[in-house]
Design a protein around this motif. Structure first.
Motif, PDB file in Angstrom:
ATOM      1  N   LYS A  73       7.060   0.565  -9.861  1.00  0.00           N
ATOM      2  CA  LYS A  73       7.205  -0.155  -8.596  1.00  0.00           C
ATOM      3  C   LYS A  73       6.993   0.784  -7.408  1.00  0.00           C
ATOM      4  O   LYS A  73       6.358   0.429  -6.415  1.00  0.00           O
ATOM      5  CB  LYS A  73       8.592  -0.790  -8.506  1.00  0.00           C
ATOM      6  CG  LYS A  73       8.798  -1.988  -9.418  1.00  0.00           C
ATOM      7  CD  LYS A  73      10.194  -2.546  -9.243  1.00  0.00           C
ATOM      8  CE  LYS A  73      10.435  -3.743 -10.169  1.00  0.00           C
ATOM      9  NZ  LYS A  73      11.812  -4.268 -10.024  1.00  0.00           N
ATOM     10  N   GLU A  74       7.538   2.005  -7.522  1.00  0.00           N
ATOM     11  CA  GLU A  74       7.371   2.993  -6.447  1.00  0.00           C
ATOM     12  C   GLU A  74       5.901   3.357  -6.265  1.00  0.00           C
ATOM     13  O   GLU A  74       5.415   3.500  -5.134  1.00  0.00           O
ATOM     14  CB  GLU A  74       8.190   4.251  -6.765  1.00  0.00           C
ATOM     15  CG  GLU A  74       9.694   4.035  -6.714  1.00  0.00           C
ATOM     16  CD  GLU A  74      10.475   5.257  -7.182  1.00  0.00           C
ATOM     17  OE1 GLU A  74       9.811   6.259  -7.593  1.00  0.00           O
ATOM     18  OE2 GLU A  74      11.717   5.231  -7.126  1.00  0.00           O
ATOM     19  N   LEU A  75       5.190   3.505  -7.378  1.00  0.00           N
ATOM     20  CA  LEU A  75       3.769   3.845  -7.302  1.00  0.00           C
ATOM     21  C   LEU A  75       2.972   2.706  -6.671  1.00  0.00           C
ATOM     22  O   LEU A  75       2.113   2.936  -5.815  1.00  0.00           O
ATOM     23  CB  LEU A  75       3.224   4.149  -8.699  1.00  0.00           C
ATOM     24  CG  LEU A  75       1.707   4.424  -8.787  1.00  0.00           C
ATOM     25  CD1 LEU A  75       1.336   5.652  -7.960  1.00  0.00           C
ATOM     26  CD2 LEU A  75       1.266   4.593 -10.223  1.00  0.00           C
ATOM     27  N   VAL A  76       3.254   1.476  -7.076  1.00  0.00           N
ATOM     28  CA  VAL A  76       2.548   0.324  -6.522  1.00  0.00           C
ATOM     29  C   VAL A  76       2.791   0.228  -5.014  1.00  0.00           C
ATOM     30  O   VAL A  76       1.866  -0.038  -4.239  1.00  0.00           O
ATOM     31  CB  VAL A  76       2.994  -0.977  -7.227  1.00  0.00           C
ATOM     32  CG1 VAL A  76       2.471  -2.207  -6.489  1.00  0.00           C
ATOM     33  CG2 VAL A  76       2.488  -0.989  -8.670  1.00  0.00           C
ATOM     34  N   ALA A  77       4.029   0.475  -4.584  1.00  0.00           N
ATOM     35  CA  ALA A  77       4.355   0.441  -3.155  1.00  0.00           C
ATOM     36  C   ALA A  77       3.606   1.542  -2.404  1.00  0.00           C
ATOM     37  O   ALA A  77       3.099   1.325  -1.294  1.00  0.00           O
ATOM     38  CB  ALA A  77       5.863   0.600  -2.960  1.00  0.00           C
ATOM     39  N   LYS A  78       3.511   2.721  -3.011  1.00  0.00           N
ATOM     40  CA  LYS A  78       2.811   3.844  -2.384  1.00  0.00           C
ATOM     41  C   LYS A  78       1.318   3.559  -2.262  1.00  0.00           C
ATOM     42  O   LYS A  78       0.700   3.818  -1.221  1.00  0.00           O
ATOM     43  CB  LYS A  78       3.038   5.116  -3.200  1.00  0.00           C
ATOM     44  CG  LYS A  78       2.499   6.382  -2.548  1.00  0.00           C
ATOM     45  CD  LYS A  78       2.850   7.607  -3.373  1.00  0.00           C
ATOM     46  CE  LYS A  78       2.326   8.874  -2.714  1.00  0.00           C
ATOM     47  NZ  LYS A  78       2.658  10.087  -3.533  1.00  0.00           N
TER      48      LYS A  78
END
Length: 464
Positions: A196-201
């Motif tokens: 999720k953090e990667l997708v947001a980034k």
């Protein structure tokens, strides 16, 4: 698509000059040139010389000296194309240029296609596709700003922005694909929190790059500035003064300018495209009304709007002018508006002070006397957001990259929605692959259609 033949083309513009440079690239480039090259000081073979060396000598065909030349050797893989490359510096006679090219065309070379040297560089892994496209932008740059953006891109700007994110997304894609192989065992190999953090980034970076396109495209092609106002306020005079030439017809007759007149000017390294428009007023003249409609269209498409007023008329129609300024702001809410009072050479200091107190901010000029023009140019450059340039941020200027980034954002948004809705992994894994494909298309890491390459490199000059 990798070619094994040897290509040749002029690397300098055609025509007469002090010198001309002819470039060859291919496995047999050095061998072909060596056949006709005779060094001046001592007999030597180009085949045994080190890469990145210069050699003075003559090109001789059938015992006839064509020219005294300087031959530069670049051996694979440390050359521009990743192949053997020879550059021949000869005298700039068109006759000599053609004689040398015809000699090599008859002895193992063929004429290069547009951009073929750079395409071979891409195909041989010397640069990625976005860097190859930036080469054309460097050649075409006509201002310090456009040159700086092209150089930043040629050094791998957008590639560096996306490389790590793409690798991380590729790693997660592999783990998710692995989960699909064990779907019956209900296991998770990919850490959903980190995912999720990667997708947001990725979403944040893509949006920032997409948002930079409007600015980057304007800086590359010239920032459009529309000059609007009532008839006879001095719009054409201001354009002529800025350009330092009689570009537009100036007359005391209202409505002289019927069509938009455009020209470019570089101010402090930034290219501007100034657009003189028809005077805005109520009129029954059909042709003039068409010009007024076009004036509003040009203002709609401009990034900056100069609203010019006659300083003499303001004293007895201040409320009318203030209302007109508000109307322009309401009509173009997303445009940067610069209000300029012209003809201040006819005002007293007292009237000037009143004018400045009524309208803030305001620039005072006399286009006829060239007063306040320096201040106007300084204000124009200050309105342009050049902070991103000075900070070496990646700015998107290529429409193909812009489209790919938008497609990647659509795909990664679908991934985010899939995660939020907790849908089956196999459904949003398709969107992950789509995002990777669009990101890879920017740099050429994904298979790129031959027609796309032909379109990209077809816009290059032949010798590049």
């Amino acid at each position: 698509m990798i070619q094994n033949d040897t290509i040749i083309a002029m690397a300098t513009p055609s025509g007469v000059g002090a010198i001309a440079v002819i470039r060859l690239s291919g496995e047999k480039a050095i061998e072909i040139v060596n056949t006709f090259f005779k060094s001046i000081k001592k007999k030597k073979s180009l085949l045994t010389q080190k890469t990145h060396t210069l050699h003075l000598g003559h090109l001789i065909n059938n015992n006839i000296v064509l020219d005294e030349v300087l031959v530069s050797i670049f051996k694979n893989p440390t050359s521009y194309t990743g192949e053997n490359v020879v550059e021949i510096s000869c005298h700039g006679s068109v006759f000599i240029q053609q004689e040398i090219i015809q000699l090599f065309l008859k002895n193992g070379c063929r004429m290069a296609d547009n951009g073929e040297f750079t395409m071979r560089s891409f195909l041989n892994g010397k640069m990625d596709l976005s860097q190859a496209e930036a080469v054309a932008d460097v050649i075409a740059s006509n201002s310090a700003a456009s040159h700086q953006m092209a150089i930043q891109q040629m050094r791998g700007g957008i590639t560096n922005e996306l490389k790590d994110l793409r690798i991380q997304l590729l790693d997660f894609a592999a783990l998710i694909e692995l989960e699909l192989d064990f779907s019956g065992e209900d296991v998770e190999f990919a850490d959903r929190t980190k995912f999720k953090e990667l997708v947001a980034k990725i979403t944040f970076v893509l949006k920032r790059l997409i948002d930079s396109f409007a600015f980057g495209n304007a800086m590359k092609n010239g920032i459009p500035v529309a000059i609007i106002g009532e008839p006879n306020v001095g719009k054409s005079t201001l354009l002529n003064t800025l350009l330092n030439e009689e570009k537009a017809i100036v007359s005391d007759i209202a409505g002289t300018t019927r069509d938009a007149i455009e020209d470019d000017l570089i101010i402090d390294g930034v290219a501007f495209r100034f657009i003189d428009t028809a005077g805005i007023r109520e009129t029954e003249d059909i042709i003039e009304n068409i010009g007024i409609k076009k004036a509003y269209e040009k203002a709609e498409n401009a990034q900056l709007i100069i609203f010019l007023i006659d300083a003499n008329k303001f004293s007895y129609a201040s409320e009318e002018f203030l209302q007109e300024i508000e109307t322009i702001k309401e009509r173009f809410p997303n445009k940067r508006l610069l209000v300029i009072a012209n003809k201040i050479d006819t005002l007293s200091c007292h009237d000037t002070a009143i004018l400045k107190s009524e309208i803030d901010p305001l620039i005072l000029v006399s286009a006829k006397q060239k007063t306040g023009i320096i201040e106007l140019k300084a204000e124009l450059t200050s309105l342009v957001n050049t902070g991103a340039l000075s900070n070496n941020e990646t700015i998107v200027t290529n429409s193909r990259h812009f489209e790919a980034l938008n497609n990647a954002l659509t795909a990664i948004t679908s991934v985010q929605q899939g995660i939020d809705l907790e849908i089956s992994t196999d459904l949003f894994s398709i969107d992950i692959r789509e995002c990777l494909r669009h990101l890879g298309n920017i740099t050429g890491e994904y298979d790129v259609d031959k027609d796309i390459l032909g379109h990209i490199f077809g816009n290059f000059c032949i010798g590049k």
